[in-house]
Design an enzyme around this catalytic site. Structure first.
Site, PDB file in Angstrom:
ATOM      1  CD  GLN A  51      44.067  41.853  45.111  1.00  0.00           C
ATOM      2  OE1 GLN A  51      43.194  41.121  44.673  1.00  0.00           O
ATOM      3  NE2 GLN A  51      45.009  42.392  44.358  1.00  0.00           N
TER       4      GLN A  51
ATOM      5  CE1 TYR B 246      36.520  42.041  40.149  1.00  0.00           C
ATOM      6  CE2 TYR B 246      38.874  42.470  40.013  1.00  0.00           C
ATOM      7  CZ  TYR B 246      37.777  41.661  39.739  1.00  0.00           C
ATOM      8  OH  TYR B 246      37.947  40.480  39.056  1.00  0.00           O
TER       9      TYR B 246
ATOM     10  CB  THR C 215      40.230  34.973  41.853  1.00  0.00           C
ATOM     11  OG1 THR C 215      40.212  36.249  42.490  1.00  0.00           O
ATOM     12  CG2 THR C 215      38.974  34.209  42.224  1.00  0.00           C
TER      13      THR C 215
END
Length: 357
Positions: free
Chosen positions: A107, A186, A34
């Site tokens: 992703q 997550y 990220t």
């Protein structure tokens, strides 16, 4: 002046190979990281197209986590893929990488309890109403994490459908495939772990129930775009984002068996893979297809340390080696590893993964 000696990985790490029929120039994968460079609504930007095209010499790029719906947003300026603007933005990225000779997967990640109304506009969803323990970064600074809403079975069904829809958009946006993120604390990983999943329905309790959500997502994504275009990321035993797996050894063997039953998936991607770890070794023994392994890298990153970690995982049966931080500071990482050239250091600014860093 001496000439650098090519690392001993040259005959394997840099060999051409194939992934689910796709030709890859080498066995190096740029791992998803990220970078918080999207617009506020999650649309990828021209800066991202430049960033990824610079790294197109990787055999495969797995682009950073992209959310399949608004509720899944984690941090400010992360990417998304649930409307036409997102899809068009990602198309500019894949076009740039393809023009540079690269291959990309995307992703797909839902943050679950790793989120905040200041970012997503809604209270986060999670398996159980247990908040993230350490708070979360928002555009207004670090804030206490809210108590998430326990997702209903209807909400689970809707989320599965959102993953499938995002996968279809990814293919339309020019990606060769997608990686389903069931790792790193997550949403999907939250269902796997007992400390974040305290449900008593068909998605909680025994391992067979806790792995169900991941399997349903992967099955739906595979049905939408074909199993050969689907990878899955796992992080056995990883404690990031407040995850505690008290029964790691019990979770992953049946999960791998269920994923095998979905069809010939493109790959499994194991994060922080330890060649001596019995769980990793069990996954390699059980998984009949391509295994991507992300090595544990600590201390100074050099050609020698990165090469040694890659060699160790290849010897342990990994097919592709995923690297994250080294690609941040070294867009030409493949050539540096091939020739033995020194690596640029990874600065703190890179590690923050923020905006223009």
């Amino acid at each position: 002046m001496t000439t650098a000696t090519a690392p001993a990985t040259a005959t394997t790490l840099f060999a051409r190979t194939r992934l689910a029929g796709l030709p890859l120039a080498n066995r190096l994968v740029m791992a998803p990281m990220t970078r918080n460079r999207a617009l506020a609504d999650g649309t990828p930007t021209p800066l991202m197209a430049t960033y990824y095209a610079q790294r197109a010499t990787a055999g495969l790029i797995v682009a950073e986590a992209s959310t399949p719906n608004a509720a899944g947003r984690t941090y400010p300026n992360i990417t998304a893929l649930y409307d036409d603007a997102h899809e068009a933005g990602w198309r500019t990225v894949t076009d740039a990488v393809r023009a540079a000779g690269g291959t990309m997967f995307l992703q797909l990640q839902h943050g679950g309890r790793v989120g905040h109304p200041a970012t997503s506009g809604t209270t986060p969803l999670a398996p159980s109403p247990i908040p993230l323990p350490d708070g979360i970064h928002t555009a207004e600074g670090h804030q206490p994490a809210p108590v998430p809403r326990e997702v209903t079975t209807d909400g689970i069904d809707a989320t599965v459908a959102d993953f499938a829809a995002a996968a279809r958009r990814a293919i339309d946006a020019g990606f060769a495939g997608v990686e389903v993120h069931s790792a790193n604390g997550y949403l999907l990983h939250q269902f796997l772990a007992g400390n974040t999943n305290q449900r008593t329905d068909a998605y909680g309790g025994p391992v067979a129930h806790r792995i169900r959500f991941t399997v349903e997502v992967v099955r739906a994504v595979a049905a939408a775009i074909g199993p050969q275009r689907v990878g899955v990321r796992l992080s056995p035993g990883l404690t990031v984002n407040g995850i505690e797996e008290a029964d790691t050894e019990a979770i992953y063997p049946p999960l791998v068996e269920e994923l095998k039953a979905v069809g010939p998936l493109a790959y499994l991607h194991v994060v922080y893979a330890d060649p001596a770890d019995p769980v990793f070794r069990g996954i390699r023994a059980a998984w009949p297809g391509t295994l991507v392994a992300n090595p544990i890298l600590s201390g100074e990153l050099t050609t020698e340390t990165v090469g040694a970690a890659a060699r160790e995982l290849l010897a342990a049966g990994a097919d592709l080696i995923a690297l994250g931080r080294p690609f941040l500071a070294n867009p030409d990482l493949v050539d540096r590893l091939r020739t033995g050239a020194p690596l640029n250091p990874v600065r703190d600014a890179f590690l923050m993964y923020v905006g223009g860093a």
